[in-house]
Write a protein that holds these residues in place. Structure first.
Motif, PDB file in Angstrom:
ATOM      1  N   ALA A 176       9.998 -10.829  -0.602  1.00 53.24           N
ATOM      2  CA  ALA A 176       9.301 -10.743   0.675  1.00 53.24           C
ATOM      3  C   ALA A 176      10.175 -11.211   1.821  1.00 53.24           C
ATOM      4  CB  ALA A 176       8.014 -11.573   0.621  1.00 53.24           C
ATOM      5  N   ALA A 177      10.869 -12.339   1.629  1.00 59.00           N
ATOM      6  CA  ALA A 177      11.699 -12.899   2.698  1.00 59.00           C
ATOM      7  C   ALA A 177      12.864 -11.982   3.054  1.00 59.00           C
ATOM      8  CB  ALA A 177      12.223 -14.273   2.276  1.00 59.00           C
ATOM      9  N   TYR A 178      13.418 -11.306   2.058  1.00 61.67           N
ATOM     10  CA  TYR A 178      14.588 -10.452   2.288  1.00 61.67           C
ATOM     11  C   TYR A 178      14.221  -9.002   2.563  1.00 61.67           C
ATOM     12  CZ  TYR A 178      17.416 -14.322   0.430  1.00 61.67           C
ATOM     13  OH  TYR A 178      18.024 -15.532   0.215  1.00 61.67           O
ATOM     14  N   GLY A 179      12.935  -8.667   2.520  1.00 61.66           N
ATOM     15  CA  GLY A 179      12.518  -7.294   2.789  1.00 61.66           C
ATOM     16  C   GLY A 179      12.998  -6.313   1.747  1.00 61.66           C
ATOM     17  N   LEU A 180      12.887  -6.704   0.465  1.00 61.08           N
ATOM     18  CA  LEU A 180      13.354  -5.866  -0.637  1.00 61.08           C
ATOM     19  C   LEU A 180      12.189  -5.429  -1.510  1.00 61.08           C
ATOM     20  CD1 LEU A 180      16.527  -7.897  -1.709  1.00 61.08           C
ATOM     21  CD2 LEU A 180      16.439  -5.795  -0.333  1.00 61.08           C
ATOM     22  N   PRO A 181      12.327  -4.316  -2.205  1.00 59.23           N
ATOM     23  CA  PRO A 181      11.281  -3.923  -3.156  1.00 59.23           C
ATOM     24  C   PRO A 181      11.208  -4.930  -4.290  1.00 59.23           C
ATOM     25  CG  PRO A 181      13.195  -2.474  -3.331  1.00 59.23           C
ATOM     26  CD  PRO A 181      13.428  -3.335  -2.136  1.00 59.23           C
ATOM     27  N   TYR A 182      10.017  -5.054  -4.877  1.00 58.93           N
ATOM     28  CA  TYR A 182       9.753  -6.099  -5.859  1.00 58.93           C
ATOM     29  C   TYR A 182       9.204  -5.501  -7.142  1.00 58.93           C
ATOM     30  CZ  TYR A 182       7.530 -10.287  -7.884  1.00 58.93           C
ATOM     31  OH  TYR A 182       7.145 -11.312  -8.709  1.00 58.93           O
ATOM     32  N   GLY A 183       9.767  -5.910  -8.274  1.00 59.27           N
ATOM     33  CA  GLY A 183       9.285  -5.474  -9.571  1.00 59.27           C
ATOM     34  C   GLY A 183       8.788  -6.660 -10.380  1.00 59.27           C
ATOM     35  N   PHE A 184       7.550  -6.565 -10.887  1.00 61.40           N
ATOM     36  CA  PHE A 184       6.968  -7.664 -11.655  1.00 61.40           C
ATOM     37  C   PHE A 184       6.941  -7.302 -13.134  1.00 61.40           C
ATOM     38  CE2 PHE A 184       3.791 -10.351 -13.549  1.00 61.40           C
ATOM     39  CZ  PHE A 184       4.025 -11.579 -12.944  1.00 61.40           C
ATOM     40  N   ALA A 185       7.377  -8.253 -13.972  1.00 61.84           N
ATOM     41  CA  ALA A 185       7.543  -8.017 -15.415  1.00 61.84           C
ATOM     42  C   ALA A 185       6.229  -8.201 -16.169  1.00 61.84           C
ATOM     43  CB  ALA A 185       8.606  -8.952 -15.970  1.00 61.84           C
ATOM     44  N   SER A 186       5.209  -7.479 -15.752  1.00 67.41           N
ATOM     45  CA  SER A 186       3.892  -7.624 -16.375  1.00 67.41           C
ATOM     46  C   SER A 186       3.816  -6.993 -17.754  1.00 67.41           C
ATOM     47  CB  SER A 186       2.808  -7.031 -15.465  1.00 67.41           C
ATOM     48  OG  SER A 186       3.243  -5.869 -14.819  1.00 67.41           O
ATOM     49  N   HIS A 187       4.862  -6.296 -18.172  1.00 67.90           N
ATOM     50  CA  HIS A 187       4.867  -5.707 -19.513  1.00 67.90           C
ATOM     51  C   HIS A 187       5.094  -6.751 -20.601  1.00 67.90           C
ATOM     52  CE1 HIS A 187       8.976  -5.830 -18.060  1.00 67.90           C
ATOM     53  NE2 HIS A 187       9.425  -5.703 -19.289  1.00 67.90           N
ATOM     54  N   PHE A 188       5.551  -7.967 -20.226  1.00 64.62           N
ATOM     55  CA  PHE A 188       5.664  -9.025 -21.237  1.00 64.62           C
ATOM     56  C   PHE A 188       5.264 -10.404 -20.710  1.00 64.62           C
ATOM     57  CE2 PHE A 188       9.789  -9.342 -19.181  1.00 64.62           C
ATOM     58  CZ  PHE A 188      10.055 -10.704 -19.170  1.00 64.62           C
ATOM     59  N   ALA A 189       5.105 -10.555 -19.401  1.00 64.63           N
ATOM     60  CA  ALA A 189       4.725 -11.850 -18.819  1.00 64.63           C
ATOM     61  C   ALA A 189       3.724 -11.616 -17.693  1.00 64.63           C
ATOM     62  CB  ALA A 189       5.957 -12.589 -18.312  1.00 64.63           C
ATOM     63  N   PRO A 190       2.488 -11.235 -18.033  1.00 62.21           N
ATOM     64  CA  PRO A 190       1.541 -10.757 -17.018  1.00 62.21           C
ATOM     65  C   PRO A 190       0.732 -11.822 -16.295  1.00 62.21           C
ATOM     66  CG  PRO A 190       0.570 -10.529 -19.186  1.00 62.21           C
ATOM     67  CD  PRO A 190       1.970 -11.067 -19.403  1.00 62.21           C
ATOM     68  N   GLN A 191       0.889 -13.087 -16.656  1.00 60.13           N
ATOM     69  CA  GLN A 191      -0.059 -14.093 -16.195  1.00 60.13           C
ATOM     70  C   GLN A 191      -0.150 -14.207 -14.670  1.00 60.13           C
ATOM     71  OE1 GLN A 191       1.928 -14.485 -18.928  1.00 60.13           O
ATOM     72  NE2 GLN A 191       0.179 -14.327 -20.313  1.00 60.13           N
ATOM     73  N   ALA A 192       0.981 -14.127 -13.974  1.00 58.93           N
ATOM     74  CA  ALA A 192       0.985 -14.338 -12.519  1.00 58.93           C
ATOM     75  C   ALA A 192       0.985 -13.033 -11.730  1.00 58.93           C
ATOM     76  CB  ALA A 192       2.202 -15.185 -12.115  1.00 58.93           C
ATOM     77  N   LEU A 193       0.658 -11.929 -12.376  1.00 61.05           N
ATOM     78  CA  LEU A 193       0.767 -10.614 -11.738  1.00 61.05           C
ATOM     79  C   LEU A 193       0.035 -10.539 -10.399  1.00 61.05           C
ATOM     80  CD1 LEU A 193       1.405  -7.579 -11.612  1.00 61.05           C
ATOM     81  CD2 LEU A 193      -0.533  -7.190 -13.162  1.00 61.05           C
ATOM     82  N   ASP A 194      -1.246 -10.848 -10.392  1.00 62.97           N
ATOM     83  CA  ASP A 194      -2.040 -10.670  -9.170  1.00 62.97           C
ATOM     84  C   ASP A 194      -1.587 -11.608  -8.059  1.00 62.97           C
ATOM     85  OD1 ASP A 194      -4.022  -8.685 -10.220  1.00 62.97           O
ATOM     86  OD2 ASP A 194      -4.406 -10.305 -11.620  1.00 62.97           O
ATOM     87  N   ASP A 195      -1.311 -12.860  -8.405  1.00 61.65           N
ATOM     88  CA  ASP A 195      -0.864 -13.818  -7.393  1.00 61.65           C
ATOM     89  C   ASP A 195       0.493 -13.433  -6.826  1.00 61.65           C
ATOM     90  OD1 ASP A 195      -3.146 -15.301  -7.701  1.00 61.65           O
ATOM     91  OD2 ASP A 195      -2.251 -16.798  -9.036  1.00 61.65           O
ATOM     92  N   ALA A 196       1.393 -12.945  -7.677  1.00 59.47           N
ATOM     93  CA  ALA A 196       2.727 -12.569  -7.213  1.00 59.47           C
ATOM     94  C   ALA A 196       2.665 -11.384  -6.255  1.00 59.47           C
ATOM     95  CB  ALA A 196       3.627 -12.241  -8.407  1.00 59.47           C
TER      96      ALA A 196
END
Length: 327
Positions: A176-196
């Motif tokens: 967010a700070a650097y204005g870059l696209p973000y990929g979340f590793a919800s395929h193996f670590a989904p716990q923080a998906l919504d908050d992230a």
């Protein structure tokens, strides 16, 4: 509807070689290109007998050489394992060879265990410099400044697009700070998906690369002609996660009729937690699952993991997913 992409680990199957795994990955990428997938990414992992993508830039070149239009990239490079300058040279080379097709996703984790991290000759504290290293890498890939005495060749002026990858709020904040696209590793670590995702969108600052948030999420999808077949094929991945819980990393195993004969109740619970963002079934169940996931996350892009033993069945799974999403 969200765009579709694929994450590849070049998994070695029981009865097959590491070369088979790498060539299977390229074969899958060729089909993915025909099915309309946008990206085909490989991930840096070390000291895992079933994973052949440790030399990530080499695998990217192997796959890009066998395809013509699909974007190929790192999902991701574990930046604390490398000097940013070296990565700029590697990905600048890839961009020179395959112009307009290379992505560079960056992660902060080592992608391995602590003993292997020592073999990599990297200081574990280097992860603390991740935000600064991202900016340094971005500078090496950008335009050469007047009076600059060190240049990444190839690399400079290539402007290879960067992504921030992660499974926590930290990566979301950096992206967010650097204005870059973000990929979340919800395929193996989904716990923080919504908050992230919420953190990323709420704090996003436009940049020269990206004017609005772009969120990609990992999702395990096993698609087949029938739900029964999909559940059967999914047991190979479920066994892999059970083995991970046991600390017994094996090659990818053929599917079995009843997964409950393989794992204990505790292993089942722990594997299910890691595999919570998963969709298994025929095309109707896959469509329902994707629709629910997109309604929940509003993801711009899905990075599909369709991990199974039979390569032809895996290719068919990707085809079904594409048909479901794209019509």
């Amino acid at each position: 509807m969200a765009e579709l992409s694929i994450l590849e680990l070049g998994r070695v199957r029981e009865g097959f070689t590491r070369a088979d795994a790498l060539n299977d990955a390229r074969r899958v990428a060729r089909h993915a290109e025909q099915f309309g997938y946008k990206r085909f990414w490989v991930a840096e992992h070390h000291n895992m007998k079933a994973v052949t993508t440790a030399a990530t830039s080499l695998v990217i070149s192997h796959i890009a050489a066998g395809t013509t239009s699909i974007r190929v990239g790192a999902g991701g490079i574990m930046l604390p394992n490398h000097a940013p300058y070296i990565i700029a040279e590697q990905f600048g080379t890839l961009e020179a060879l395959y112009p307009g097709r290379i992505d560079l996703g960056l992660g902060r984790a080592p992608g391995t265990d602590q003993m292997t991290l020592r073999a990599l000759r990297r200081d574990p504290a280097s992860a603390d410099r991740f935000p600064q290293d991202v900016l340094e890498l971005q500078a090496w890939l950008g335009p050469v400044e007047e009076g600059q005495r060190i240049e990444a060749v190839p690399g400079s002026n290539s402007n290879v697009p960067l992504w921030i990858l992660g499974s926590s709020l930290f990566g979301a904040q950096v992206a967010a700070a650097y204005g870059l696209p973000y990929g979340f590793a919800s395929h193996f670590a989904p716990q923080a998906l919504d908050d992230a995702l919420a953190t990323y969108r709420a704090n996003f600052q436009p940049s020269a690369q990206l004017d609005k948030p772009h969120a990609l999420i990992g999702v395990n999808i096993i698609a087949a002609e029938t739900t029964e077949e999909a559940k059967y094929l999914a047991t190979s991945q479920q066994m892999s996660f059970a083995n991970l819980v046991r600390g017994d990393r094996k090659l990818t195993q053929p599917p079995i009729e009843d997964i409950d004969t393989y794992w204990t109740e505790d292993e089942k619970i722990r594997a299910a937690q890691m595999l919570a963002v998963s969709i298994i079934g025929d095309r109707n169940k896959v469509k329902e699952g994707i629709d629910r996931l997109l309604a929940r996350t509003r993801a711009d892009e899905l990075m599909i993991v369709s991990d199974m033993y039979d390569v032809d069945k895996r290719i068919r799974s990707f085809e079904i997913i594409s048909e479901v999403v794209n019509g």
